[in-house]
Design a protein around this motif. Structure first.
Motif, mmCIF file in Angstrom:
data_model
loop_
_atom_site.group_PDB
_atom_site.id
_atom_site.type_symbol
_atom_site.label_atom_id
_atom_site.label_comp_id
_atom_site.label_asym_id
_atom_site.label_seq_id
_atom_site.Cartn_x
_atom_site.Cartn_y
_atom_site.Cartn_z
ATOM 1 N N MET A 1 0.844 -1.176 0.000
ATOM 2 C CA MET A 1 0.000 0.000 0.000
ATOM 3 C C MET A 1 0.883 1.230 0.000
ATOM 4 S SD MET A 1 -2.977 -0.724 2.703
ATOM 5 C CE MET A 1 -4.518 -0.916 1.912
ATOM 6 N N SER A 2 0.452 2.244 -0.703
ATOM 7 C CA SER A 2 1.222 3.477 -0.733
ATOM 8 C C SER A 2 0.857 4.360 0.453
ATOM 9 C CB SER A 2 0.950 4.214 -2.039
ATOM 10 O OG SER A 2 -0.400 4.612 -2.079
ATOM 11 N N LYS A 3 1.836 5.136 0.856
ATOM 12 C CA LYS A 3 1.632 6.039 1.971
ATOM 13 C C LYS A 3 0.727 7.179 1.517
ATOM 14 C CE LYS A 3 4.224 8.817 5.220
ATOM 15 N NZ LYS A 3 5.521 9.322 5.594
ATOM 16 N N SER A 4 -0.176 7.599 2.372
ATOM 17 C CA SER A 4 -1.090 8.678 2.033
ATOM 18 C C SER A 4 -0.304 9.964 1.816
ATOM 19 C CB SER A 4 -2.108 8.865 3.159
ATOM 20 O OG SER A 4 -2.936 9.952 2.872
ATOM 21 N N ASN A 5 -0.564 10.643 0.709
ATOM 22 C CA ASN A 5 0.162 11.857 0.401
ATOM 23 C C ASN A 5 -0.728 13.088 0.470
ATOM 24 O OD1 ASN A 5 -1.390 11.309 -1.787
ATOM 25 N ND2 ASN A 5 0.233 11.457 -3.310
ATOM 26 N N LYS A 6 -1.692 13.085 1.350
ATOM 27 C CA LYS A 6 -2.580 14.220 1.498
ATOM 28 C C LYS A 6 -1.871 15.311 2.284
ATOM 29 C CE LYS A 6 -6.885 11.794 0.985
ATOM 30 N NZ LYS A 6 -8.228 11.627 1.471
ATOM 31 N N THR A 7 -1.767 16.469 1.683
ATOM 32 C CA THR A 7 -1.086 17.598 2.276
ATOM 33 C C THR A 7 -1.918 18.182 3.409
ATOM 34 O OG1 THR A 7 -0.218 18.076 0.077
ATOM 35 C CG2 THR A 7 -0.017 19.813 1.712
ATOM 36 N N LEU A 8 -1.241 18.561 4.498
ATOM 37 C CA LEU A 8 -1.845 19.259 5.638
ATOM 38 C C LEU A 8 -2.979 18.479 6.306
ATOM 39 C CD1 LEU A 8 -1.943 22.809 4.031
ATOM 40 C CD2 LEU A 8 -0.291 21.971 5.696
ATOM 41 N N LYS A 9 -2.897 17.155 6.320
ATOM 42 C CA LYS A 9 -3.949 16.330 6.907
ATOM 43 C C LYS A 9 -4.086 16.587 8.410
ATOM 44 C CE LYS A 9 -4.462 11.730 6.020
ATOM 45 N NZ LYS A 9 -4.155 10.307 6.152
ATOM 46 N N THR A 10 -2.969 16.566 9.135
ATOM 47 C CA THR A 10 -3.024 16.741 10.581
ATOM 48 C C THR A 10 -3.449 18.150 10.981
ATOM 49 O OG1 THR A 10 -1.386 14.989 10.866
ATOM 50 C CG2 THR A 10 -1.721 16.481 12.721
ATOM 51 N N PRO A 11 -2.898 19.221 10.369
ATOM 52 C CA PRO A 11 -3.389 20.557 10.744
ATOM 53 C C PRO A 11 -4.888 20.753 10.471
ATOM 54 C CG PRO A 11 -1.319 20.762 9.573
ATOM 55 C CD PRO A 11 -1.730 19.324 9.483
ATOM 56 N N LEU A 12 -5.396 20.151 9.396
ATOM 57 C CA LEU A 12 -6.826 20.250 9.124
ATOM 58 C C LEU A 12 -7.643 19.526 10.193
ATOM 59 C CD1 LEU A 12 -6.986 19.899 5.253
ATOM 60 C CD2 LEU A 12 -8.048 21.702 6.596
ATOM 61 N N ARG A 13 -7.183 18.374 10.613
ATOM 62 C CA ARG A 13 -7.894 17.634 11.659
ATOM 63 C C ARG A 13 -7.862 18.381 12.980
ATOM 64 N NH1 ARG A 13 -6.136 11.381 10.411
ATOM 65 N NH2 ARG A 13 -7.368 11.192 8.519
ATOM 66 N N ILE A 14 -6.732 18.997 13.286
ATOM 67 C CA ILE A 14 -6.639 19.785 14.518
ATOM 68 C C ILE A 14 -7.587 20.979 14.442
ATOM 69 C CG2 ILE A 14 -5.098 21.270 15.862
ATOM 70 C CD1 ILE A 14 -2.846 19.259 15.158
ATOM 71 N N SER A 15 -7.669 21.619 13.278
ATOM 72 C CA SER A 15 -8.590 22.754 13.098
ATOM 73 C C SER A 15 -10.039 22.309 13.269
ATOM 74 C CB SER A 15 -8.394 23.379 11.720
ATOM 75 O OG SER A 15 -7.103 23.884 11.574
ATOM 76 N N LEU A 16 -10.370 21.135 12.741
ATOM 77 C CA LEU A 16 -11.729 20.607 12.911
ATOM 78 C C LEU A 16 -12.033 20.311 14.381
ATOM 79 C CD1 LEU A 16 -12.033 18.247 9.832
ATOM 80 C CD2 LEU A 16 -13.475 20.217 10.323
ATOM 81 N N ALA A 17 -11.053 19.732 15.078
ATOM 82 C CA ALA A 17 -11.244 19.455 16.501
ATOM 83 C C ALA A 17 -11.432 20.758 17.274
ATOM 84 C CB ALA A 17 -10.063 18.666 17.053
ATOM 85 N N CYS A 18 -10.649 21.783 16.950
ATOM 86 C CA CYS A 18 -10.799 23.089 17.602
ATOM 87 C C CYS A 18 -12.161 23.696 17.300
ATOM 88 C CB CYS A 18 -9.688 24.033 17.172
ATOM 89 S SG CYS A 18 -8.074 23.606 17.823
ATOM 90 N N LEU A 19 -12.656 23.507 16.075
ATOM 91 C CA LEU A 19 -13.976 24.015 15.710
ATOM 92 C C LEU A 19 -15.060 23.356 16.567
ATOM 93 C CD1 LEU A 19 -15.783 25.700 13.809
ATOM 94 C CD2 LEU A 19 -15.822 23.712 12.299
ATOM 95 N N VAL A 20 -14.983 22.044 16.726
ATOM 96 C CA VAL A 20 -15.979 21.341 17.535
ATOM 97 C C VAL A 20 -15.889 21.788 18.994
ATOM 98 C CG1 VAL A 20 -16.717 19.072 18.349
ATOM 99 C CG2 VAL A 20 -16.101 19.382 15.967
ATOM 100 N N VAL A 21 -14.663 21.957 19.504
ATOM 101 C CA VAL A 21 -14.494 22.445 20.876
ATOM 102 C C VAL A 21 -15.060 23.862 20.998
ATOM 103 C CG1 VAL A 21 -12.769 23.154 22.585
ATOM 104 C CG2 VAL A 21 -12.564 20.945 21.448
ATOM 105 N N GLY A 22 -14.815 24.715 19.976
ATOM 106 C CA GLY A 22 -15.363 26.064 19.985
ATOM 107 C C GLY A 22 -16.882 26.070 19.997
#
Length: 187
Positions: A1-22
């Motif tokens: 399997m190839s490694k996922s090459n999605k750019t900025l995956k973790t910062p986007l997830r952190i932003s989503l988590a912050c949005l839900v917390v907000g």
């Protein structure tokens, strides 16, 4: 399997988590909740635009997702700043979500061979996510109708969704570091 090459995956997830917390802090009426939501929507919009720009091969579904994120984040930013006419952005979000779901929908959760790669634990977490979203919707409707226990219902749903997003953030690094070659050594 190839490694996922999605750019900025973790910062986007952190932003989503912050949005839900907000959103959770907004329901509880804590201070600075509007600022958390504003910065989260702004971060999601900018990070996804950068991710979209860096993508080399863009398919029609990629454009639909960009339009969806653009309408959704713009609506969120305008709503948090109390602009009165955000209905166009809400309609744009709904239409682009329906088009995205029609184009990609459940295939989003499958691998390249169109086979589900979810384990029993992942299916359980996905089920929890669906339940969390349904509880948020139910709590929102209860709050509109001024029913009792609407705030605890919303809080429960947001907590479930936040737990799912945080699990996904911390679990993604483990998946990327995991050795996918399960072959035995041969002499």
């Amino acid at each position: 399997m190839s490694k996922s090459n999605k750019t900025l995956k973790t910062p986007l997830r952190i932003s989503l988590a912050c949005l839900v917390v907000g959103m959770l802090t907004r329901i509880i009426n804590w201070p600075y909740s509007g600022g958390i939501i504003l910065v989260s929507f702004l971060a999601i919009g900018i990070l996804y635009a950068i991710r979209f720009a860096k993508k080399k091969e863009k398919k029609p579904v990629d454009y639909i997702k960009m339009i969806l994120v653009l309408f959704w984040t713009t609506n969120g930013l305008l709503r948090i700043m109390d602009f009165p006419y955000t209905i166009l952005f809400q309609i744009g979000t709904a239409i682009s979500f329906i088009v995205w779901f029609a184009m990609e929908g459940t295939a989003y959760f499958m691998d390249n061979d169109k086979k589900s790669t979810n384990t029993l634990i992942e299916i359980g977490w996905n089920f929890a996510m669906v339940i969390g979203v349904l509880v948020i919707i139910a709590g929102g409707l209860m709050h509109l109708l001024k029913w009792d226990y609407s705030i605890p219902t919303l809080t429960t749903g947001l907590t479930i969704v936040t737990a799912y997003i945080l699990k996904d953030i911390f679990n993604s690094t483990k998946k990327e570091n995991k050795d996918n070659n399960n072959e035995e050594y041969q002499l």
